[in-house]
Scaffold this active site. Structure first.
Site, PDB file in Angstrom:
ATOM      1  N   GLY A  31      -4.866 -19.160  17.963  1.00  0.00           N
ATOM      2  CA  GLY A  31      -3.925 -20.015  17.229  1.00  0.00           C
ATOM      3  C   GLY A  31      -4.506 -20.617  15.965  1.00  0.00           C
ATOM      4  N   PHE A  32      -5.809 -20.816  15.952  1.00  0.00           N
ATOM      5  CA  PHE A  32      -6.419 -21.503  14.815  1.00  0.00           C
ATOM      6  C   PHE A  32      -7.793 -20.924  14.506  1.00  0.00           C
ATOM      7  CE2 PHE A  32      -3.758 -24.343  17.261  1.00  0.00           C
ATOM      8  CZ  PHE A  32      -2.884 -24.819  16.294  1.00  0.00           C
ATOM      9  N   GLY A  33      -8.178 -21.006  13.236  1.00  0.00           N
ATOM     10  CA  GLY A  33      -9.541 -20.662  12.852  1.00  0.00           C
ATOM     11  C   GLY A  33     -10.443 -21.873  13.074  1.00  0.00           C
ATOM     12  N   GLY A  34     -11.734 -21.642  12.997  1.00  0.00           N
ATOM     13  CA  GLY A  34     -12.696 -22.745  12.996  1.00  0.00           C
ATOM     14  C   GLY A  34     -12.932 -23.434  14.330  1.00  0.00           C
ATOM     15  N   GLY A  67     -13.841 -15.653  10.617  1.00  0.00           N
ATOM     16  CA  GLY A  67     -12.986 -16.316   9.630  1.00  0.00           C
ATOM     17  C   GLY A  67     -13.746 -17.356   8.856  1.00  0.00           C
ATOM     18  N   GLY A  93     -13.225 -15.178  17.332  1.00  0.00           N
ATOM     19  CA  GLY A  93     -13.163 -16.635  17.463  1.00  0.00           C
ATOM     20  C   GLY A  93     -14.539 -17.269  17.565  1.00  0.00           C
ATOM     21  N   GLY A  94     -14.852 -18.127  16.615  1.00  0.00           N
ATOM     22  CA  GLY A  94     -16.116 -18.863  16.671  1.00  0.00           C
ATOM     23  C   GLY A  94     -17.359 -18.025  16.456  1.00  0.00           C
ATOM     24  N   ASP A 143      -4.391 -11.946  11.121  1.00  0.00           N
ATOM     25  CA  ASP A 143      -3.875 -12.671  12.285  1.00  0.00           C
ATOM     26  C   ASP A 143      -2.403 -13.027  12.095  1.00  0.00           C
ATOM     27  OD1 ASP A 143      -6.204 -13.052  14.046  1.00  0.00           O
ATOM     28  OD2 ASP A 143      -7.037 -14.086  12.301  1.00  0.00           O
ATOM     29  N   MET A 202      -0.394 -12.058  17.493  1.00  0.00           N
ATOM     30  CA  MET A 202      -0.299 -13.146  18.477  1.00  0.00           C
ATOM     31  C   MET A 202       1.164 -13.554  18.534  1.00  0.00           C
ATOM     32  SD  MET A 202      -3.791 -15.085  17.401  1.00  0.00           S
ATOM     33  CE  MET A 202      -3.876 -14.160  15.882  1.00  0.00           C
TER      34      MET A 202
HETATM   35  C1  DX5 Z   1      -7.660 -17.137  16.157  1.00  0.00           C
HETATM   36  C2  DX5 Z   1      -7.686 -15.854  15.350  1.00  0.00           C
HETATM   37  C3  DX5 Z   1      -9.016 -15.564  14.769  1.00  0.00           C
HETATM   38  C4  DX5 Z   1      -9.506 -16.605  13.803  1.00  0.00           C
HETATM   39  C5  DX5 Z   1     -11.001 -16.553  13.776  1.00  0.00           C
HETATM   40  O1  DX5 Z   1      -6.440 -17.271  16.775  1.00  0.00           O
HETATM   41  O2  DX5 Z   1      -7.323 -14.751  16.146  1.00  0.00           O
HETATM   42  O3  DX5 Z   1      -9.041 -14.281  14.168  1.00  0.00           O
HETATM   43  O4  DX5 Z   1      -8.991 -16.458  12.519  1.00  0.00           O
HETATM   44  O5  DX5 Z   1     -11.461 -17.605  12.999  1.00  0.00           O
HETATM   45  P1  DX5 Z   1     -12.925 -18.220  13.200  1.00  0.00           P
HETATM   46  O6  DX5 Z   1     -13.889 -17.098  12.961  1.00  0.00           O
HETATM   47  O7  DX5 Z   1     -12.984 -19.273  12.148  1.00  0.00           O
HETATM   48  O8  DX5 Z   1     -12.989 -18.749  14.597  1.00  0.00           O
HETATM   49 ZN    ZN Z   2      -7.665 -12.617  15.355  1.00  0.00          ZN
END
Ligand code: DX5
Ligand code: ZN
Length: 223
Positions: A142-145, A197, A176-177, A35, A68
């Site tokens: 933008g973010f994991g989790g 992730g 995502g998620g 990412d 992104m």
């Molecule tokens: C979010 C990223 C995802 C993220 C997924 O902007 O594009 O690839 O790392 O993370 P999880 O699986 O934890 O939602």
């Molecule tokens: Zn991604």
């Protein structure tokens, strides 16, 4: 229609101080998802080509690079040089998407287009036969989790309808998620690649979590 069940762990949730160990811990994964965030298209900043180059040295797996960033066409050649195999750009970040997709393909990489949760599938009508993959964001990028957005199932079904109608044969990637609770339903709905992730890298045993994400869950017998 493709029917693969591929898992692409997102290194965003790995320990950046021990990336080589993290890569080794997911040796049974199909792809690695990288990412790249610029602090403009999304609020966060992650990593770019220099880190990708180092990752490339540790693994022969396909590197699935999710840009992104605004105006991603500026960096196509440099991501190719850094070792990307699949390069995905956001629909919302490209003024000349057709040109960008074809430039990616001309370098020899596979091309992907990503849609934010609020961007409708119908906007892909005139690009669907030119891309190797559609990435449906199932969280705001933008973010994991973050929490999975349920409307994603509806978008997968709309995308499948469009692909059948236009005779297109691209991967459907969900990002995502994703977790062991929803993976099976997503594959059954038509996804061919799941990005995960937190579900992978925050689990006690990343490799068995990957197997669990990929596996077909037996339908529970309800008496
Ligand atoms: C979010 C990223 C995802 C993220 C997924 O902007 O594009 O690839 O790392 O993370 P999880 O699986 O934890 O939602
Ligand atoms: Zn991604």
């Amino acid at each position: 229609m493709r029917t693969e069940r591929l898992i692409a762990p997102s290194l965003l949730s790995a320990d950046f101080g021990h990336l080589a160990d993290a890569i080794q811990s997911v040796d049974n994964a199909d792809w690695l998802h990288i990412d790249v965030m610029d602090g403009m298209f999304v609020p966060n900043i992650s990593y770019g080509q220099p880190v990708l180059k180092c990752i490339r040295k540790f693994t022969g797996k396909p590197l699935d690079v999710h840009l992104m960033i605004m105006q991603p066409e500026r960096y196509i050649e440099s991501f190719k040089e850094a070792g990307a195999d699949i390069l995905t750009v956001h629909y919302e970040a490209c003024t000349h998407l057709n040109r960008t997709i074809h430039t990616i393909r001309e370098t020899g990489m596979k091309s992907g287009v990503a849609l934010n949760p609020a961007t409708p599938i119908c906007l892909l009508e005139d690009i669907i036969t030119d891309v190797d993959m559609v990435l449906i964001m199932s969280v705001n990028p933008g973010f994991g989790g973050q929490k999975f957005i349920e409307n994603t199932y509806r978008k997968i079904s709309q995308l499948k309808d469009m692909m059948i109608r236009r005779n297109a044969c691209c991967h459907i990637e969900i990002d995502g998620g994703v977790n062991t609770e929803n993976a099976s339903r997503l594959f059954d709905a038509g996804a061919t690649v799941l990005v995960a992730g937190n579900a992978v890298f925050k689990s006690a045993d990343p490799a068995s979590t990957i197997d669990e994400l990929r596996s077909e869950k037996p339908v529970e017998f309800i008496a």
